[in-house]
Design an enzyme around this catalytic site. Structure first.
Site, mmCIF file in Angstrom:
data_model
loop_
_atom_site.group_PDB
_atom_site.id
_atom_site.type_symbol
_atom_site.label_atom_id
_atom_site.label_comp_id
_atom_site.label_asym_id
_atom_site.label_seq_id
_atom_site.Cartn_x
_atom_site.Cartn_y
_atom_site.Cartn_z
ATOM 1 N N LYS A 86 9.225 1.835 0.504
ATOM 2 C CA LYS A 86 10.014 0.700 1.026
ATOM 3 C C LYS A 86 9.486 -0.557 0.333
ATOM 4 O O LYS A 86 8.438 -1.087 0.683
ATOM 5 C CB LYS A 86 9.820 0.606 2.550
ATOM 6 C CG LYS A 86 10.970 -0.010 3.321
ATOM 7 C CD LYS A 86 11.321 -1.433 2.970
ATOM 8 C CE LYS A 86 10.376 -2.449 3.561
ATOM 9 N NZ LYS A 86 10.653 -3.826 3.038
ATOM 10 N N GLU A 125 -4.223 -2.997 2.048
ATOM 11 C CA GLU A 125 -4.683 -4.019 1.098
ATOM 12 C C GLU A 125 -4.020 -5.322 1.514
ATOM 13 O O GLU A 125 -2.810 -5.487 1.342
ATOM 14 C CB GLU A 125 -4.298 -3.634 -0.331
ATOM 15 C CG GLU A 125 -5.075 -2.408 -0.801
ATOM 16 C CD GLU A 125 -4.772 -2.006 -2.235
ATOM 17 O OE1 GLU A 125 -5.179 -0.907 -2.618
ATOM 18 O OE2 GLU A 125 -4.138 -2.793 -2.952
ATOM 19 N N CYS A 179 -3.422 -11.775 -4.310
ATOM 20 C CA CYS A 179 -4.362 -11.530 -3.214
ATOM 21 C C CYS A 179 -5.794 -11.833 -3.632
ATOM 22 O O CYS A 179 -6.609 -12.261 -2.829
ATOM 23 C CB CYS A 179 -4.247 -10.091 -2.753
ATOM 24 S SG CYS A 179 -4.448 -8.914 -4.109
ATOM 25 N N GLU A 182 -4.597 -18.502 4.156
ATOM 26 C CA GLU A 182 -4.127 -18.056 2.834
ATOM 27 C C GLU A 182 -2.821 -18.799 2.514
ATOM 28 O O GLU A 182 -1.786 -18.554 3.147
ATOM 29 C CB GLU A 182 -3.881 -16.537 2.847
ATOM 30 C CG GLU A 182 -3.546 -16.006 1.468
ATOM 31 C CD GLU A 182 -3.173 -14.517 1.466
ATOM 32 O OE1 GLU A 182 -2.426 -14.080 2.358
ATOM 33 O OE2 GLU A 182 -3.622 -13.806 0.543
#
Ligand code: NAD
Length: 503
Positions: A191, A266, A300, A397
């Site tokens: 997905k 992750e 990331c 973030e």
């Protein structure tokens, strides 16, 4: 300019088919619309133009795909490692052949600059080669003989797995998760992120053309809260490999609880780059800039917090500001562009909101802090200085080309600031003092640390984070530990004494 126009013309030829058919699902080797026949629109962040329609799938579509993956599993599990290796290498070859198409589509779909996306396509091919080469040994185990038994271990693929990927470098990340799953002998339902569906579809086609049997890899498009959620809840899906935000990881863990799903996460980061006064400051400057302003800062592992020793801070920050001002923002298909537009209006609004946050918190906006006039979701590369680690700009973030710089006096303070975060994905340490580097890296809370280097991936090494940045590791044999089950078998070597109850 001529090169940009050439690239745009080529892009149009690559996209034409998606304009006609939209991005369809692919299940058991067949194209499929969503059962509801619903679609959603996919716009480019470059100029907000409609690129194509995308299948808006739901739980029913996920069920059909999971059934296909389940049906294909026994045969794929039993394909020899050597044969799987051949197929994975053919996929890699085809990725290289279509690397330009992949890179161009990725640039227009995500806003990422061509200079990085052309490399990302090739890295995707490398992922298939690397895990393909490991496939023949994936089941290998140990011999652990005891007094009475010949104990052996072997590994078997866990079964059909779900892979859920984000929109930053979607092609490369899909290969990173799917290649080891296939090498291990698992079947897959993928997905991809709703903001960037195109290259996942190209990748899937490449795999089937390379000889991957129908149903081994199934693609279902849709929103996370519908299709993604249904995948994580499906009883026939044995594990979920997820790359995305920390809060989504937390949701997936809850969603998967009823079916005792194995999960690999992750997740996000707020990674420190720590620069000591004794470092090679020229190289530290290059690396710090690269790790936050490449890939639009939508990365990331970006070094989004710069911790700079006060004794060298003024000069370092002045040089940094000069460089950041000169970073070239532009169309992603222009080969000279260093930063393209952010993925989507929603994300653009989020990143932009931190410019106000920085002002309200009393930091200095040394560079940028504005959006760019005109079409597309562009922001100027931004540098915040005079910040401290309690500010939201240092804790959250932002996931854009935005760097928050904080000064420190000594090593203890640097370590305390570096670790004072909920995340723990990467850390970057710049010093020429070897013992300090060893002391510091030992205490730094991060899954991956580079000393006197930017992030340079080496596929056999473990990739992953600690704290809110993730659970589990990818890379080398660590990937197989996730996609496979350990099995122990003990063979009696003689007639050892068996307890005789009721004798
Ligand atoms: P996201 O979490 O919003 O979405 C990621 C994927 O999850 C998408 O496919 C989405 O549709 C799906 N999803 C959303 N809600 C879901 C649900 N309830 N159930 C199942 N699936 C669901 O992340 P994003 O905004 O697409 O990506 C950016 C994030 O990814 C950043 O936080 C970044 O740090 C992280 N990331 C981490 C790594 C890493 O290796 N640690 C790599 C790349 C990106």
């Amino acid at each position: 300019m001529a090169q940009l126009q050439d690239n745009i013309d080529k892009l149009q030829t690559y996209l034409a088919r998606f304009r006609d058919t939209g991005v369809l699902n692919r299940i058991a080797g067949e194209d499929a619309e969503a059962a509801s026949e619903e679609t959603f629109d996919n716009h480019s962040p470059v100029d907000e133009a409609l690129i194509c329609k995308v299948a808006k799938s739901g739980a029913g579509d996920i069920d059909v795909a999971a059934q296909a993956a389940k049906a294909a599993f026994p045969a794929w599990r039993d394909v020899s490692g050597a044969e799987r290796k051949k197929i994975l290498h053919r996929i890699a070859d085809a990725i290289v052949e279509r690397a330009e198409e992949i890179a161009f589509c990725e640039c227009y779909d995500t806003g990422q600059a061509l200079r990085f996306m052309s490399k990302a396509a090739l890295r995707g091919a490398e992922n298939f080669r690397f895990f393909g080469d490991l496939a023949p040994g994936a089941r290998d185990g140990k011999q652990l003989p005891s007094q009475t038994l010949m104990n052996v271990t072997t590994r078997v693929p866990i079964g059909p797995v779900g892979v859920i990927t984000p929109w930053n470098t979607p092609f490369m990340l899909s290969t990173w998760k799917i290649a080891p799953a296939l090498a291990a002998g698992c079947t897959v339902v993928h997905k991809p992120a709703e903001f960037s569906p195109i290259t996942a579809r190209i990748l899937m086609e490449i795999a089937e053309e390379a000889g991957l049997p129908p149903g081994v890899w199934n693609l279902v498009n849709g929103y996370g809260e519908e299709a993604g959620k249904a995948l994580t809840e499906h009883a026939d899906i044995k594990a979920i490999a997820f790359v995305g935000e920390s809060k989504t990881g937390s949701m997936i863990m809850k969603q998967g609880a009823d079916t005792l799903k194995r999960t690999h996460f992750e997740l996000g980061g707020k990674n420190p780059v720590v620069v000591f006064e004794d470092a090679d400051l020229d190289r530290a400057l290059d690396a710090a800039i690269f790790m936050i302003y490449s890939l639009n800062g939508e990365r990331c592992t970006s070094s989004s917090r710069l911790l700079i020793q006060a004794s060298v801070a003024d000069e370092f920050l002045a040089r940094l500001a000069e460089r950041v001002k000169r970073i070239r923002v532009g169309h992603p298909l222009d080969p000279t562009t260093e930063i393209g537009p952010l993925i989507h209006k929603v994300h653009f609004e989020k990143v932009r909101s931190y410019f106000d946050t920085a002002r309200e918190e009393g930091a200095t906006i040394a560079v940028g802090g504005t959006e760019r006039e005109g079409d597309g979701w562009y922001v100027e590369p931004t540098l915040f200085t005079n910040a401290n680690n309690d500010m939201r700009i240092a804790r959250e973030e932002i996931f854009g080309p935005v760097l928050t710089a904080i000064t420190f006096d000594d090593e203890d303070e640097a370590l305390a600031i570096a670790n004072d975060t909920s995340y723990g994905l990467t850390g970057y340490v710049w010093t020429n003092d070897l013992t300090r580097a060893m002391r510091f890296t030992d205490k730094l809370e991060a899954g991956m640390i580079w000393v006197n280097s930017e992030n340079v991936r080496h596929l056999p090494t473990p990739f992953g984070g600690v704290k809110a940045s993730g659970i589990g590791r990818d890379g080398g044999d660590w990937s197989f530990e996730f996609y496979m089950e350990q099995k122990h078998i003990g063979f009696a070597t003689g007639h050892h004494k068996i307890p005789q109850l009721g004798a």
